[in-house]
Design a protein around this motif. Structure first.
Motif, PDB file in Angstrom:
ATOM      1  N   TYR A 197      71.118  46.280   6.048  1.00 42.20           N
ATOM      2  CA  TYR A 197      71.961  45.339   5.301  1.00 42.20           C
ATOM      3  C   TYR A 197      73.408  45.353   5.784  1.00 42.20           C
ATOM      4  O   TYR A 197      74.321  44.972   5.060  1.00 42.20           O
ATOM      5  CB  TYR A 197      71.897  45.651   3.801  1.00 42.20           C
ATOM      6  N   THR A 198      73.605  45.761   7.014  1.00 41.93           N
ATOM      7  CA  THR A 198      74.946  45.813   7.594  1.00 41.93           C
ATOM      8  C   THR A 198      75.418  44.412   7.997  1.00 41.93           C
ATOM      9  O   THR A 198      74.638  43.619   8.525  1.00 41.93           O
ATOM     10  CB  THR A 198      74.944  46.727   8.828  1.00 41.93           C
ATOM     11  N   GLU A 199      76.692  44.136   7.757  1.00 39.01           N
ATOM     12  CA  GLU A 199      77.291  42.888   8.239  1.00 39.01           C
ATOM     13  C   GLU A 199      77.601  43.050   9.726  1.00 39.01           C
ATOM     14  O   GLU A 199      78.108  44.102  10.161  1.00 39.01           O
ATOM     15  CB  GLU A 199      78.579  42.579   7.473  1.00 39.01           C
ATOM     16  N   LEU A 200      77.301  42.027  10.520  1.00 29.36           N
ATOM     17  CA  LEU A 200      77.469  42.093  11.975  1.00 29.36           C
ATOM     18  C   LEU A 200      78.659  41.235  12.409  1.00 29.36           C
ATOM     19  O   LEU A 200      78.854  40.134  11.912  1.00 29.36           O
ATOM     20  CB  LEU A 200      76.204  41.611  12.684  1.00 29.36           C
ATOM     21  N   PHE A 201      79.424  41.765  13.361  1.00 31.11           N
ATOM     22  CA  PHE A 201      80.545  41.013  13.932  1.00 31.11           C
ATOM     23  C   PHE A 201      80.510  41.194  15.443  1.00 31.11           C
ATOM     24  O   PHE A 201      80.533  42.321  15.945  1.00 31.11           O
ATOM     25  CB  PHE A 201      81.887  41.509  13.393  1.00 31.11           C
ATOM     26  N   PHE A 202      80.454  40.084  16.170  1.00 31.41           N
ATOM     27  CA  PHE A 202      80.384  40.129  17.626  1.00 31.41           C
ATOM     28  C   PHE A 202      81.715  39.646  18.205  1.00 31.41           C
ATOM     29  O   PHE A 202      82.097  38.485  18.029  1.00 31.41           O
ATOM     30  CB  PHE A 202      79.228  39.269  18.128  1.00 31.41           C
ATOM     31  N   ALA A 203      82.421  40.565  18.857  1.00 30.68           N
ATOM     32  CA  ALA A 203      83.728  40.258  19.437  1.00 30.68           C
ATOM     33  C   ALA A 203      83.566  39.871  20.910  1.00 30.68           C
ATOM     34  O   ALA A 203      82.767  40.471  21.632  1.00 30.68           O
ATOM     35  CB  ALA A 203      84.650  41.467  19.319  1.00 30.68           C
ATOM     36  N   ARG A 226      79.895  37.701   1.323  1.00 26.63           N
ATOM     37  CA  ARG A 226      79.307  38.137   0.057  1.00 26.63           C
ATOM     38  C   ARG A 226      78.027  38.895   0.364  1.00 26.63           C
ATOM     39  O   ARG A 226      77.069  38.323   0.894  1.00 26.63           O
ATOM     40  CB  ARG A 226      79.011  36.934  -0.834  1.00 26.63           C
ATOM     41  N   ARG A 227      77.990  40.155   0.051  1.00 29.36           N
ATOM     42  CA  ARG A 227      76.845  40.999   0.365  1.00 29.36           C
ATOM     43  C   ARG A 227      75.880  40.997  -0.817  1.00 29.36           C
ATOM     44  O   ARG A 227      76.192  41.478  -1.897  1.00 29.36           O
ATOM     45  CB  ARG A 227      77.306  42.418   0.694  1.00 29.36           C
ATOM     46  N   ARG A 228      74.667  40.477  -0.598  1.00 29.40           N
ATOM     47  CA  ARG A 228      73.704  40.290  -1.686  1.00 29.40           C
ATOM     48  C   ARG A 228      72.600  41.345  -1.691  1.00 29.40           C
ATOM     49  O   ARG A 228      71.909  41.502  -2.681  1.00 29.40           O
ATOM     50  CB  ARG A 228      73.059  38.911  -1.590  1.00 29.40           C
ATOM     51  N   TYR A 229      72.374  42.017  -0.586  1.00 29.49           N
ATOM     52  CA  TYR A 229      71.317  43.050  -0.486  1.00 29.49           C
ATOM     53  C   TYR A 229      69.961  42.501  -0.939  1.00 29.49           C
ATOM     54  O   TYR A 229      69.183  43.176  -1.596  1.00 29.49           O
ATOM     55  CB  TYR A 229      71.695  44.277  -1.306  1.00 29.49           C
ATOM     56  N   GLY A 230      69.668  41.261  -0.568  1.00 25.63           N
ATOM     57  CA  GLY A 230      68.380  40.679  -0.898  1.00 25.63           C
ATOM     58  C   GLY A 230      68.324  40.019  -2.257  1.00 25.63           C
ATOM     59  O   GLY A 230      67.322  39.367  -2.598  1.00 25.63           O
ATOM     60  N   GLY A 231      69.375  40.162  -3.062  1.00 26.79           N
ATOM     61  CA  GLY A 231      69.393  39.558  -4.396  1.00 26.79           C
ATOM     62  C   GLY A 231      69.887  38.121  -4.339  1.00 26.79           C
ATOM     63  O   GLY A 231      70.242  37.590  -3.292  1.00 26.79           O
TER      64      GLY A 231
END
Length: 234
Positions: A197-203, A226-231
């Protein structure tokens, strides 16, 4: 602010090639960027920084490159140890240490011991590591406990596997944010379980060009999500 940031430090060789420099100077520049990132993370209050320094797949690279990197890891550890102690930085190294040179293994043990009580920032360095390796070694450890009668097969669950992963060395084992440099859009066998559930950022910047401005851009992007963790989310 994310508690745990993970970074795939990619692009050292391309950075050097673009400038007509040797591969060695590319990695030296990458080490300098890591030092700057450590300062920024300390100043920003990030608690855990995990960096992918050497993949299990990197052993297939030319011997001269591998030997240089092993030497650089050892030199970097020795040179920075006083700074780690002074700045209250704890160091842990994860990965298959059986393949590392004996002197490097000894330096790692010394650094981990000297910094084990530090708490401002936990630096986790992944060397000879892969996400698949991490899951396999966790399963192997659990299998041995079942064999020894310490566990029943029915005891095996998600929590038990997580306890055996190598990132269990920190109180925040799951990265909130993963940053990958150099414009590549993949996780390259890094922290496969932990990135669920990690947010990804590609530089786009190559790793030696990644500085505080690029880090702040990644953090700003993270803070807008907004991190929902599947919810359900609104």
């Amino acid at each position: 602010m994310p508690k745990h940031v993970a970074v795939i430090m990619d692009g050292n060789r391309r950075w050097a090639k673009q400038r007509g420099l040797s591969m060695e100077l590319g990695y030296e520049a990458g080490l300098k960027s890591l030092r700057e990132l450590l300062k920024s993370c300390c100043n920003l209050g990030i608690r855990v920084l995990t960096v992918f320094a050497f993949s299990a797949d990197n052993w297939s690279r030319p011997k001269v490159e591998v030997d240089f990197l092993m030497s650089l890891f050892g030199r970097g550890t020795e040179d920075e140890l006083k700074n780690f102690v002074r700045e209250d930085i704890r160091v842990s190294v994860i990965g298959d240490s059986s393949k590392l040179p004996t002197n490097l293994k000894e330096q790692i043990i010394d650094a981990e011991e000297a910094t084990k009580n530090n708490s401002r920032l936990h630096l986790i360095v992944a060397i000879s590591y892969s996400g698949q390796y991490d899951i396999v070694q966790a399963c192997h450890n659990i299998a041995l406990k079942v064999k020894d009668g310490l566990l029943e097969p029915s005891d095996i669950n998600q929590s038990l596997i997580e306890q055996e992963l190598e990132t269990n060395c920190t109180i925040f084992p799951y990265p909130d944010l993963l940053i990958r440099t150099s414009g590549e859009l993949r996780v390259s066998n890094f922290l496969l379980w932990q990135l669920a559930y990690t947010e990804l950022f590609f530089a786009k910047a190559l790793w030696p060009d990644f500085g505080e401005a690029e880090l702040l851009e990644a953090l700003q992007s993270f803070q807008q999500r907004r991190r929902r963790y599947g919810g359900e989310g609104s």
